[in-house]
Write an enzyme that holds these catalytic residues in place. Structure first.
Site, PDB file in Angstrom:
ATOM      1  N   CYS A 276       0.826  -1.438   0.040  1.00 55.20           N
ATOM      2  CA  CYS A 276       0.012  -0.034   0.105  1.00 55.20           C
ATOM      3  C   CYS A 276       0.889   1.153  -0.184  1.00 55.20           C
ATOM      4  CB  CYS A 276      -1.043   0.076   1.243  1.00 55.20           C
ATOM      5  SG  CYS A 276      -2.036   1.254   1.025  1.00 55.20           S
ATOM      6  N   CYS A 455      -6.414   2.386  -3.415  1.00 57.19           N
ATOM      7  CA  CYS A 455      -5.596   2.834  -2.114  1.00 57.19           C
ATOM      8  C   CYS A 455      -6.534   4.043  -1.720  1.00 57.19           C
ATOM      9  CB  CYS A 455      -4.251   3.456  -2.660  1.00 57.19           C
ATOM     10  SG  CYS A 455      -3.205   3.805  -1.234  1.00 57.19           S
TER      11      CYS A 455
END
Length: 526
Positions: A276, A455
């Site tokens: 991430c 994200c």
């Protein structure tokens, strides 16, 4: 008592007594299998008595009783499952040892014995990618034999750790027992993979067990390399040094932010790839927003040291993020990499690229949120499946290995160029499931992955920039712009992150329900 060696992982003996178990444990045995029915003859120790002694000495035990002259395929399969699930070396016993030896030979004749089990599909890794893929496979073909190799007893919803560090979630809501998540029809092999033999369709575990497969799916995640930054391991969780990349440290992030009354706060991001790519920024924005609401932002000297040359890898989202950098007064330091830390002195050393020059700069801190470098696990990087990067080589669309047509990889361990996020694994799982089943049938891949990753960039409590993109940075929004404009902060995106995505993970993705994740047929554009 005479013990006969069948394989390095399996030995057989006549009837043992509970008093013998201590010596067996001392000689290195880790498991015992009893192949005798109870009460076969007078004075025979029951399986329960031996099991109790085994437990008292830290050994695993399994009762697989068989009658001489009446052993069948079901007995051989049960023996094979026991040998696959138990750590070796294993001692199997009966009245004389002959029955155990015969049963092991029957399992071996099936391609499953002598410490070696064989499954239609073997999944390495019981994290989000492994569980989701296994569940997708079993929903499509419930009768397939499938096993998941996973050493951990706990399973974590890692996307929730940002919210834990931000004071929104309690850490406990992100953790569940692994046993309760193993899909119905799958076997859980409690162990860790050590090496691969793709030429012979076998995997060897750390404890010496050998597992065969028809198709292999590899998804053990990546390695957080805390030791790559000298001094970091010794100070994590103290001296104001924290990270939302660990379950036990995310609550410390929350405490540091709550107790902060001014001073210097550093946030770091290492070179790619990382899990991430937005998570390092999320921790920073949520912290700044809390200080802003408490009237403390003016007393905070906040720096973001990002090893990358840009604030975010997809340009469409950068303007909105830059507006928050300005709003919070953050000193943005691009191409600045953390190289060491002294927690006691509260000093961090950064290596910074400035044009053609590279310089080293020390920064003191009151608190620092560190994201470690991230690499392929050692057993992956050293394997014949690895790409030059150390991650597993795969075709980016089919997720199939370029040399071994029955081997697939997904999630963080795959050498693909997509963002390494749970959302990516959610989209990859049904693709890997369909293509592994096709390989099992001797057919070519049928499904394609388009590089999708998501994200949710938490820029303040109550607002998120929902970044969704695929290979090459192509924007791949799930929702129409009138509902969610992904390049701008949105309250609805926050609701998605806080209320919808956790149950979607636990009750959708991990159960093989492919909500918003239907696989695309191979060859379809986009």
């Amino acid at each position: 008592m005479t013990i006969r060696t069948l394989t390095p992982a399996l030995r057989v003996s006549p009837q043992i007594d509970p008093a013998d178990v201590a010596g067996l444990a001392a000689s290195g045995f880790r498991s015992i299998i009893c192949n005798r029915p109870d009460d076969e003859e007078g004075g025979q120790p029951s399986a329960a008595m031996v099991a109790a002694a085994a437990e008292a000495h830290g050994l695993r035990f399994r009762h697989v009783p068989v009658v001489p002259g009446a052993m069948g395929e079901g007995d051989a399969a049960a023996m094979a499952r026991a040998l696959a699930e138990l750590p070796g070396p294993v001692l199997a016993y009966c009245r004389s040892g002959a029955r155990s030896e015969q049963l092991a030979a029957m399992a071996a004749a099936r391609g499953e014995g002598g410490g070696t089990a064989c499954y239609d599909i073997l999944v390495i890794g019981g994290g989000s990618a492994g569980i989701a893929t296994a569940a997708s496979i079993l929903r499509r073909r419930p009768d397939v034999s499938l096993a998941i190799v996973e050493p951990s007893e706990d399973h974590y919803y890692q996307p929730g750790w940002t919210m834990v560090g931000g004071g929104v979630f309690a850490a406990e809501v992100t953790r569940r027992g692994e046993a309760g998540l193993i899909p119905a029809g799958a076997e859980w092999i409690r162990g860790a993979a050590a090496s691969f033999d793709p030429a012979n369709d076998r995997v060897t575990l750390v404890d010496g067990r050998v597992i065969g497969y028809g198709a292999l799916i590899v998804c053990p995640g990546l390695k957080l390399d805390w030791d790559a930054i000298p001094g970091l391991g010794a100070t994590l969780g103290s001296n104001g040094v924290t990270s939302n990349y660990r379950y036990d440290l995310a609550p410390y992030t929350d405490r540091l932010v709550r107790r902060f009354r001014g001073g210097r706060a550093l946030f770091t991001q290492p070179p790619m790839p990382i899990k991430c790519a937005g998570a390092p920024q999320k921790a920073m924005y949520l912290s700044c927003h809390r200080w802003e609401r408490a009237g403390l932002l003016g007393q905070a000297d906040v720096q973001f040291h990002n090893a990358a040359p840009a604030l975010f890898g997809v340009a469409a989202y950068v303007p909105a993020l830059e507006s928050y950098i300005a709003r919070y007064g953050i000193d943005l330091q691009l191409e600045s990499r953390l190289v060491s830390i002294d927690g006691t002195a509260k000093v961090a050393l950064f290596e910074q690229k400035r044009g053609d020059m590279v310089r080293r700069v020390e920064e003191r801190f009151d608190m620092i949120h560190v994201v470690p470098p991230q690499v392929a696990p050692d057993f992956i990087a050293a394997s014949p499946l690895a790409a030059p990067s150390g991650f597993i080589a795969v075709d980016e669309a089919t997720l199939r290995h370029p040399l071994h047509v029955n081997v697939f990889a997904l999630g963080d361990v795959a050498a693909t160029t997509n963002a390494k996020t749970a959302a990516a694994a959610r989209k990859q799982a049904p693709v890997a499931a369909l293509n592994a089943l096709a390989a099992l049938d001797g057919a070519a891949p049928v499904a394609a992955y388009n590089g999708y990753g998501s994200c949710p960039l938490t820029v303040e409590a109550g607002k998120i920039i929902l970044a969704e993109f695929g290979y090459g940075g192509k924007l791949l929004p799930t929702f129409p712009k009138w509902l969610i404009e992904g390049t701008r902060p949105s309250r609805l995106s926050w609701l998605l992150k806080e209320k919808i995505l956790p149950p979607l993970y636990w009750h959708g993705m991990l159960r093989g329900r492919e909500w918003l994740a239907a696989p695309e047929p191979l060859g379809k554009g986009g």
